[in-house]
Motif scaffolding. Structure first.
Motif, PDB file in Angstrom:
ATOM      1  N   SER A  30      67.985   5.401  26.523  1.00 15.20           N
ATOM      2  CA  SER A  30      66.951   5.978  26.469  1.00 15.20           C
ATOM      3  C   SER A  30      66.572   6.607  25.096  1.00 15.20           C
ATOM      4  CB  SER A  30      66.572   7.204  27.546  1.00 15.20           C
ATOM      5  OG  SER A  30      66.611   6.716  28.833  1.00 15.20           O
ATOM      6  N   PRO A  31      66.041   5.904  24.165  1.00 19.94           N
ATOM      7  CA  PRO A  31      65.887   6.582  22.911  1.00 19.94           C
ATOM      8  C   PRO A  31      64.606   7.680  22.879  1.00 19.94           C
ATOM      9  CG  PRO A  31      64.856   4.210  22.934  1.00 19.94           C
ATOM     10  CD  PRO A  31      65.426   4.475  24.367  1.00 19.94           C
ATOM     11  N   GLU A  32      64.614   8.230  21.814  1.00 20.39           N
ATOM     12  CA  GLU A  32      63.624   9.030  21.339  1.00 20.39           C
ATOM     13  C   GLU A  32      62.977   8.332  20.030  1.00 20.39           C
ATOM     14  OE1 GLU A  32      63.958  13.031  21.249  1.00 20.39           O
ATOM     15  OE2 GLU A  32      61.822  13.566  20.899  1.00 20.39           O
ATOM     16  N   LEU A  33      61.821   8.149  19.950  1.00 20.76           N
ATOM     17  CA  LEU A  33      61.216   7.344  18.772  1.00 20.76           C
ATOM     18  C   LEU A  33      60.375   8.165  18.021  1.00 20.76           C
ATOM     19  CD1 LEU A  33      61.763   4.263  18.227  1.00 20.76           C
ATOM     20  CD2 LEU A  33      62.194   4.762  20.566  1.00 20.76           C
ATOM     21  N   PHE A  34      60.512   8.034  16.567  1.00 17.87           N
ATOM     22  CA  PHE A  34      59.751   8.871  15.438  1.00 17.87           C
ATOM     23  C   PHE A  34      59.161   8.037  14.649  1.00 17.87           C
ATOM     24  CE2 PHE A  34      61.904  12.806  16.867  1.00 17.87           C
ATOM     25  CZ  PHE A  34      63.222  12.141  17.374  1.00 17.87           C
ATOM     26  N   TRP A  35      58.216   8.660  14.075  1.00 18.70           N
ATOM     27  CA  TRP A  35      57.450   8.106  12.652  1.00 18.70           C
ATOM     28  C   TRP A  35      57.713   9.231  11.711  1.00 18.70           C
ATOM     29  CZ3 TRP A  35      56.327   3.449  11.087  1.00 18.70           C
ATOM     30  CH2 TRP A  35      56.350   2.409  11.861  1.00 18.70           C
ATOM     31  N   TYR A  36      58.228   8.902  10.656  1.00 20.37           N
ATOM     32  CA  TYR A  36      58.370   9.917   9.454  1.00 20.37           C
ATOM     33  C   TYR A  36      57.626   9.309   8.510  1.00 20.37           C
ATOM     34  CZ  TYR A  36      62.183  12.943  11.387  1.00 20.37           C
ATOM     35  OH  TYR A  36      63.068  13.841  12.225  1.00 20.37           O
ATOM     36  N   VAL A  37      56.982  10.150   7.553  1.00 23.86           N
ATOM     37  CA  VAL A  37      56.312   9.751   6.467  1.00 23.86           C
ATOM     38  C   VAL A  37      56.768  10.405   5.151  1.00 23.86           C
ATOM     39  CG1 VAL A  37      54.504  11.572   6.760  1.00 23.86           C
ATOM     40  CG2 VAL A  37      53.895   9.582   5.646  1.00 23.86           C
ATOM     41  N   GLN A  38      56.613   9.831   3.953  1.00 28.20           N
ATOM     42  CA  GLN A  38      57.031  10.215   2.728  1.00 28.20           C
ATOM     43  C   GLN A  38      55.866  10.077   1.783  1.00 28.20           C
ATOM     44  OE1 GLN A  38      60.785   9.060   1.106  1.00 28.20           O
ATOM     45  NE2 GLN A  38      60.908  11.026   0.104  1.00 28.20           N
ATOM     46  N   TYR A  39      54.963  11.072   1.461  1.00 26.64           N
ATOM     47  CA  TYR A  39      54.007  10.912   0.324  1.00 26.64           C
ATOM     48  C   TYR A  39      54.661  11.053  -0.989  1.00 26.64           C
ATOM     49  CZ  TYR A  39      51.207  11.784   4.401  1.00 26.64           C
ATOM     50  OH  TYR A  39      50.534  11.906   5.559  1.00 26.64           O
ATOM     51  N   SER A  40      54.119  10.374  -1.955  1.00 26.87           N
ATOM     52  CA  SER A  40      54.198  10.355  -3.218  1.00 26.87           C
ATOM     53  C   SER A  40      54.983  11.872  -3.737  1.00 26.87           C
ATOM     54  CB  SER A  40      53.375   9.955  -4.091  1.00 26.87           C
ATOM     55  OG  SER A  40      53.810   9.880  -5.508  1.00 26.87           O
ATOM     56  N   ARG A  41      56.266  11.845  -4.156  1.00 29.34           N
ATOM     57  CA  ARG A  41      56.840  12.901  -4.699  1.00 29.34           C
ATOM     58  C   ARG A  41      57.130  14.248  -3.771  1.00 29.34           C
ATOM     59  NH1 ARG A  41      53.274  11.492  -8.919  1.00 29.34           N
ATOM     60  NH2 ARG A  41      54.187  10.575 -10.795  1.00 29.34           N
ATOM     61  N   GLN A  42      56.995  13.930  -2.548  1.00 33.58           N
ATOM     62  CA  GLN A  42      57.333  14.833  -1.527  1.00 33.58           C
ATOM     63  C   GLN A  42      58.613  14.379  -0.439  1.00 33.58           C
ATOM     64  OE1 GLN A  42      54.054  16.376   0.868  1.00 33.58           O
ATOM     65  NE2 GLN A  42      52.543  15.780  -0.787  1.00 33.58           N
ATOM     66  N   ARG A  43      59.017  15.371   0.227  1.00 33.11           N
ATOM     67  CA  ARG A  43      60.028  14.946   0.979  1.00 33.11           C
ATOM     68  C   ARG A  43      59.710  14.086   2.283  1.00 33.11           C
ATOM     69  NH1 ARG A  43      62.521  20.806   1.811  1.00 33.11           N
ATOM     70  NH2 ARG A  43      61.889  21.033  -0.421  1.00 33.11           N
ATOM     71  N   LYS A  65      58.342   0.042  26.289  1.00 33.61           N
ATOM     72  CA  LYS A  65      59.645  -0.118  26.612  1.00 33.61           C
ATOM     73  C   LYS A  65      59.895  -1.732  26.716  1.00 33.61           C
ATOM     74  CE  LYS A  65      60.844   4.362  28.064  1.00 33.61           C
ATOM     75  NZ  LYS A  65      61.401   5.159  29.167  1.00 33.61           N
ATOM     76  N   GLY A  66      59.157  -2.468  27.235  1.00 38.39           N
ATOM     77  CA  GLY A  66      59.088  -3.732  27.735  1.00 38.39           C
ATOM     78  C   GLY A  66      59.331  -4.632  26.469  1.00 38.39           C
ATOM     79  N   GLU A  67      58.393  -4.408  25.193  1.00 39.58           N
ATOM     80  CA  GLU A  67      58.541  -5.040  24.149  1.00 39.58           C
ATOM     81  C   GLU A  67      59.518  -4.411  23.131  1.00 39.58           C
ATOM     82  OE1 GLU A  67      54.013  -6.942  24.535  1.00 39.58           O
ATOM     83  OE2 GLU A  67      54.703  -5.579  22.631  1.00 39.58           O
ATOM     84  N   THR A  68      60.079  -3.305  23.421  1.00 37.42           N
ATOM     85  CA  THR A  68      60.748  -2.185  22.528  1.00 37.42           C
ATOM     86  C   THR A  68      60.088  -2.380  21.217  1.00 37.42           C
ATOM     87  OG1 THR A  68      62.455  -4.290  21.859  1.00 37.42           O
ATOM     88  CG2 THR A  68      63.016  -2.863  23.924  1.00 37.42           C
TER      89      THR A  68
END
Lengths: 111, 116
Positions: A30-43, A65-68
């Motif tokens: 059972s994974p936990e899924l995330f989206w991270y973002v990096q704007y220009s010159r930011q962390r 989950k069916g299509e992962t």
């Protein structure tokens, strides 16, 4: 094996157009899924996570989950959305919650 | 600034030299992670600490790499006998482990290493 695949290195859309950044994963458990973002010159910063089911800056992502898959969507792109987007997963309480990242997709929103 | 900080931000070194990077996590966070990111790739996990204990190391972490978190606060990552393949961005992240299993990792700005 844990793996995250982001098939597009670059996605270029016009302002006001819909956006879909694709993410597929492989994980036995059972994974936990995330989206991270990096704007220009930011962390690197967390955009959203599947368990919170939030909409952040107009973005949503549904875990299929069916299509992962855990695709990131926004109905109307804005120029300030231009950034690098990373999809990531971790095991719930496993492996120290370390993150496994995809290679990232650059989103360019043109005016 | 109360976020994760890393020092130095940039390091240029000659092949064969040793380098050390420092990470200061958010003060109440008990977990600290190191990742490495090369051009065109996402960050890759290297190692993590819970308090002062190093609980996992990736196979990416060869014996030339060593990490410490002596008092459960800041951490150092040392690379001995650097090689050109070590050139990368080294990212540190911290989080507060919670009983629910949910957490958020907060990333530092990274240290960019160039080995010439």
């Amino acid at each position: 094996a844990q793996r995250v695949t982001q098939p597009e290195k670059l996605l270029s859309v016009f302002k006001g157009a819909p956006v879909e950044l694709k993410c597929n994963y492989s994980y036995s458990g059972s994974p936990e899924l995330f989206w991270y973002v990096q704007y220009s010159r930011q962390r690197l910063q967390l955009l959203l996570r599947h368990i919170s089911r939030e909409s952040i800056k107009g973005f949503t992502a549904d875990l299929n989950k069916g299509e992962t898959s855990f695709h990131l969507k926004k109905p109307f792109a804005q120029e300030e959305d231009s950034a690098m987007y990373y999809c990531a997963l971790s095991g719930m309480r496993e492996y120290g919650n370390k993150l496994v990242f995809g290679a990232g997709t650059i989103l360019r929103v043109k005016s | 600034d109360t976020g994760v900080s890393q020092d130095p931000r940039h390091k240029i070194t000659k092949r064969g030299q040793n380098v050390t990077f420092r990470c200061d996590p958010i003060s109440e966070h008990n977990r600290l992670y190191w990742y490495r990111q090369t051009l065109g790739q996402g960050p890759e996990f290297l190692t993590y600490f819970q308090n002062e204990a190093q609980l996992e190391k990736s196979r990416l972490l060869s014996d030339r790499f060593s990490a410490e978190r002596p008092k459960g606060s800041f951490s150092t990552l040392e690379i001995q006998r650097t090689e050109q393949g070590d050139s990368a961005m080294y990212l540190c992240a911290s989080s507060q482990a919670q009983a629910s299993g949910t957490y958020e990792q907060y990333f530092g700005p990274g240290t960019r290493l160039t080995v010439t």
